[in-house]
Design a protein around this motif. Structure first.
Motif, short mmCIF file in Angstrom:
data_model
loop_
_atom_site.label_atom_id
_atom_site.label_comp_id
_atom_site.label_asym_id
_atom_site.label_seq_id
_atom_site.Cartn_x
_atom_site.Cartn_y
_atom_site.Cartn_z
N LEU A 155 11.44 17.32 -46.29
CA LEU A 155 10.82 18.22 -47.24
C LEU A 155 11.90 18.95 -48.03
CD1 LEU A 155 7.99 19.76 -45.04
CD2 LEU A 155 7.83 17.86 -46.64
N PRO A 156 11.55 19.53 -49.19
CA PRO A 156 12.54 20.29 -49.94
C PRO A 156 13.19 21.36 -49.09
CG PRO A 156 10.57 19.97 -51.25
CD PRO A 156 10.26 19.47 -49.88
N SER A 157 14.50 21.50 -49.21
CA SER A 157 15.28 22.42 -48.38
C SER A 157 14.77 23.85 -48.51
CB SER A 157 16.75 22.35 -48.77
OG SER A 157 17.51 23.27 -48.01
N GLY A 158 14.55 24.49 -47.37
CA GLY A 158 14.15 25.88 -47.34
C GLY A 158 12.69 26.15 -47.60
N ALA A 159 11.92 25.14 -47.88
CA ALA A 159 10.51 25.34 -48.21
C ALA A 159 9.65 25.29 -46.96
CB ALA A 159 10.04 24.28 -49.20
N GLY A 160 8.66 26.17 -46.89
CA GLY A 160 7.67 26.09 -45.82
C GLY A 160 6.74 24.93 -46.08
N ASP A 161 6.38 24.19 -45.03
CA ASP A 161 5.56 22.99 -45.23
C ASP A 161 4.26 23.29 -45.94
OD1 ASP A 161 3.46 23.53 -42.99
OD2 ASP A 161 5.38 23.72 -41.97
N GLU A 162 3.69 24.49 -45.72
CA GLU A 162 2.41 24.82 -46.32
C GLU A 162 2.53 25.15 -47.81
OE1 GLU A 162 4.29 28.68 -45.85
OE2 GLU A 162 4.21 26.87 -44.60
N ASP A 163 3.78 25.25 -48.33
CA ASP A 163 3.99 25.65 -49.73
C ASP A 163 4.56 24.53 -50.58
OD1 ASP A 163 3.84 27.73 -51.72
OD2 ASP A 163 6.03 27.81 -51.66
N VAL A 164 4.71 23.32 -50.02
CA VAL A 164 5.26 22.20 -50.78
C VAL A 164 4.13 21.50 -51.53
CG1 VAL A 164 6.48 20.00 -50.66
CG2 VAL A 164 7.14 21.88 -49.15
N GLN A 165 4.31 21.33 -52.83
CA GLN A 165 3.30 20.66 -53.64
C GLN A 165 3.35 19.14 -53.48
OE1 GLN A 165 3.56 21.64 -57.79
NE2 GLN A 165 1.99 23.22 -57.63
N TYR A 166 2.17 18.54 -53.45
CA TYR A 166 1.99 17.10 -53.52
C TYR A 166 0.92 16.84 -54.58
CZ TYR A 166 4.39 16.58 -49.00
OH TYR A 166 5.32 16.59 -47.99
N ARG A 167 0.97 15.66 -55.15
CA ARG A 167 -0.09 15.30 -56.08
C ARG A 167 -1.33 14.96 -55.26
NH1 ARG A 167 1.10 11.52 -61.39
NH2 ARG A 167 -0.11 12.82 -62.83
N ILE A 168 -2.49 15.50 -55.65
CA ILE A 168 -3.69 15.36 -54.81
C ILE A 168 -4.70 14.37 -55.36
CG2 ILE A 168 -3.41 17.67 -53.85
CD1 ILE A 168 -5.71 18.58 -55.69
N GLY A 169 -4.38 13.69 -56.47
CA GLY A 169 -5.22 12.61 -56.96
C GLY A 169 -6.66 13.03 -57.15
N SER A 170 -7.57 12.23 -56.60
CA SER A 170 -9.00 12.40 -56.87
C SER A 170 -9.63 13.63 -56.23
CB SER A 170 -9.77 11.14 -56.44
OG SER A 170 -9.49 10.08 -57.32
N ILE A 171 -8.91 14.37 -55.41
CA ILE A 171 -9.43 15.68 -55.00
C ILE A 171 -9.64 16.54 -56.24
CG2 ILE A 171 -8.98 17.76 -53.63
CD1 ILE A 171 -7.43 16.06 -51.67
N SER A 172 -8.90 16.22 -57.31
CA SER A 172 -9.10 16.91 -58.60
C SER A 172 -10.55 16.82 -59.06
CB SER A 172 -8.19 16.30 -59.68
OG SER A 172 -6.83 16.32 -59.30
N LYS A 173 -11.22 15.72 -58.74
CA LYS A 173 -12.60 15.53 -59.17
C LYS A 173 -13.52 16.62 -58.61
CE LYS A 173 -12.47 10.49 -59.82
NZ LYS A 173 -11.05 10.21 -59.55
N THR A 174 -13.27 17.05 -57.38
CA THR A 174 -14.12 18.08 -56.79
C THR A 174 -13.97 19.39 -57.55
OG1 THR A 174 -13.91 17.01 -54.62
CG2 THR A 174 -14.70 19.27 -54.64
N PHE A 175 -12.77 19.70 -58.01
CA PHE A 175 -12.57 20.90 -58.83
C PHE A 175 -13.36 20.80 -60.13
CE2 PHE A 175 -8.92 21.01 -56.03
CZ PHE A 175 -8.74 22.36 -55.77
N VAL A 176 -13.34 19.63 -60.76
CA VAL A 176 -14.10 19.42 -61.99
C VAL A 176 -15.59 19.57 -61.72
CG1 VAL A 176 -14.67 17.76 -63.81
CG2 VAL A 176 -12.31 17.97 -63.00
N ALA A 177 -16.05 19.03 -60.60
CA ALA A 177 -17.46 19.14 -60.24
C ALA A 177 -17.87 20.61 -60.07
CB ALA A 177 -17.75 18.36 -58.97
#
Length: 476
Positions: free
Chosen positions: A66-88
């Motif tokens: 993971l990026p140096s010094g970053a907490g695992d819960e704060d590292v961004q990943y691309r979430i793909g189709s989970i975006s659809k739920t936000f649109v819904a």
């Protein structure tokens, strides 16, 4: 920078950065073991996971680099189709504000070369009949500037099936829903999302473009432990289908919202509506799709959420409303479908090892006499049922013994009740009274329920034999 010497790098510690005293040490270790196994067997450069319980992040961990010094819960990943739920969620907000109806045709609001004959509900539930993908080249790996207008999203056969006929997943369908939000609100869908959903829920690390610290997307060679970088392009018009980046902490906030609702964003009753699969409930073990949410059965639980894939990334969010628990798993590898089973396992491990403590029983704060007199035993023909009074004047009909259809019923202003489940969903329950005001029988979508099995009188359609019930001797 990750290179071919990745496996020689010092591994991430994997320690949970958000342990809750309420989670037992054995539970925390079981969660970490499952995440570590998923990352190792899935050959993911990194994998992070988190668990939400009763609205709070109670556990998170990461494996890999993971990026140096970053907490695992704060590292961004691309979430793909989970975006659809936000649109819904944005579309359902418009519905609740009275700015559209789910049964409206999209073409009534948006000038589009395809999809205009489908209803908004059909677009939300992937039953619009539109093609699965946008016109080539591969939209997930090419710049959105290639498709600047809605007409550029569709190839020669945009409409593959009659709207409403069957479930056929459509990414362009959600591009159209994003455009619908823009048309009604008068600004970009992401600006609306930021103001109306992300900011109220405290999701500051959910963005349209990556913001450090973030993971890089990779492909893993099928036959060797080497990596190839994947592009992370701006997909333009297709962004509502899969553009967002997020973190496990933010997605746990979103999972808490999907589970409990937030009156400032969307009511719990609307979210419950979104969780109903198109065409009704599925058989045990089968998956369905509601209004922007995937629905599946696992180990006797109904799980809701969404999976997301983009080149270099895979994500899964799953929630169990009955347990008040959710799990999020993110990885930065193309086609690392292990995240789905890892997320489901994290959720069910917590639910099984530390089951939800029931809320204390309390008496109703209010109970009207005319509602109380409806409770107790009722009979449809000779089949026995019970009717219970619940909070707010709601009713619950339950069959006794094997067979029979039960349902919950919502009270209406006119004194009737509306069914909420399965066969009786949307049907009207009426307490029919005599001229003197006494309850004669219940009418449920023309099904008559009486206080006695085939009660004598004129309530039962077709009448009841005047000789009444017979013994074996009386049948001769």
């Amino acid at each position: 920078m990750i290179d071919a010497s990745y496996n020689d790098a010092a591994p991430y510690s994997g320690a949970a950065s958000h342990d809750d005293a309420g989670l037992l040490p054995a539970t925390r270790r079981a969660l970490l073991h499952r995440l570590a196994t998923g990352q190792s067997q899935g050959r993911a450069p990194s994998m992070v996971g988190a668990v939400m319980r009763e609205g709070r992040l109670v556990w998170s961990a990461g494996r890999g680099e993971l990026p140096s010094g970053a907490g695992d819960e704060d590292v961004q990943y691309r979430i793909g189709s989970i975006s659809k739920t936000f649109v819904a969620v944005l579309v359902m907000r418009l519905r609740d504000e009275g700015l559209l109806k789910l049964e409206d045709r999209l073409g009534a609001y948006l000038d589009t070369p395809a999809g205009g004959e489908a209803t908004i509900a059909q677009l939300l539930s992937h039953t619009s009949g539109l093609a699965a993908e946008a016109r080539g080249p591969w939209w997930e790996r090419t710049d959105g500037a290639l498709r600047p207008e809605l007409g550029d999203l569709f190839g020669d056969r945009p409409q593959l099936h009659t709207p409403g006929r069957l479930h056929h997943y459509s990414n362009p369908g959600y591009a159209l829903l994003g455009a619908l939000v823009e048309r009604i609100r008068g600004e970009s869908w992401y600006a609306v999302l930021r103001r109306e959903v992300l900011a109220p829920l405290g999701m500051e690390r959910t963005t349209l473009a990556p913001a450090a610290p973030h993971a890089d997307g990779w492909a893993v060679h099928p036959w060797a432990d080497v990596l190839l970088p994947e592009p992370a392009v701006d997909t333009g018009r297709m962004a509502p289908a899969g553009q967002l980046w997020s973190t496990t902490a933010d997605l746990c906030r979103f999972a808490a919202f999907l589970t409990h609702g937030d009156e400032g964003v969307l009511a719990a009753s609307t979210l419950a509506e979104m969780r109903v699969p198109e065409g009704g409930a599925k058989a045990p073990g089968q998956s369905g799709y509601g209004l922007g949410l995937q629905v599946m059965e696992r180990d006797g639980r109904t799980l809701v959420g969404h999976m997301g894939t983009m080149p270099g990334f895979v994500a899964m969010l799953l929630a169990s409303p009955q347990d008040g628990t959710a799990a999020v798993v993110l990885a930065n590898r193309t086609s690392c479908f292990e995240v789905g089973s890892v997320a489901a396992d994290l959720l069910t491990k917590v639910a099984k090892l530390e089951p939800r403590i029931p809320a204390p029983w309390r008496p109703l704060s209010e109970a009207k006499e005319e509602h109380l007199e409806l409770t107790g035993s009722w009979y449809w023909g000779a089949a026995p049922f019970t009717l219970r009074l619940c909070a707010g004047g709601a009713l619950e009909l339950s069959p006794l013994g094997s067979g029979g259809r039960g349902s919950r019923f919502r009270p209406e202003q006119d004194g009737t009740w509306t069914g909420l489940d399965d066969y009786y969903a949307g049907e009207t329950l009426t307490a029919v009274r005599t001229a003197e005001g006494a309850v004669s029988h219940l009418d449920l979508g023309t099904f008559v329920f009486t206080r006695e099995p085939y009660e004598a009188g004129d309530a039962v359609p077709g009448g009841v034999d005047a000789a009444g019930w017979r013994t074996a001797e009386g049948r001769r």
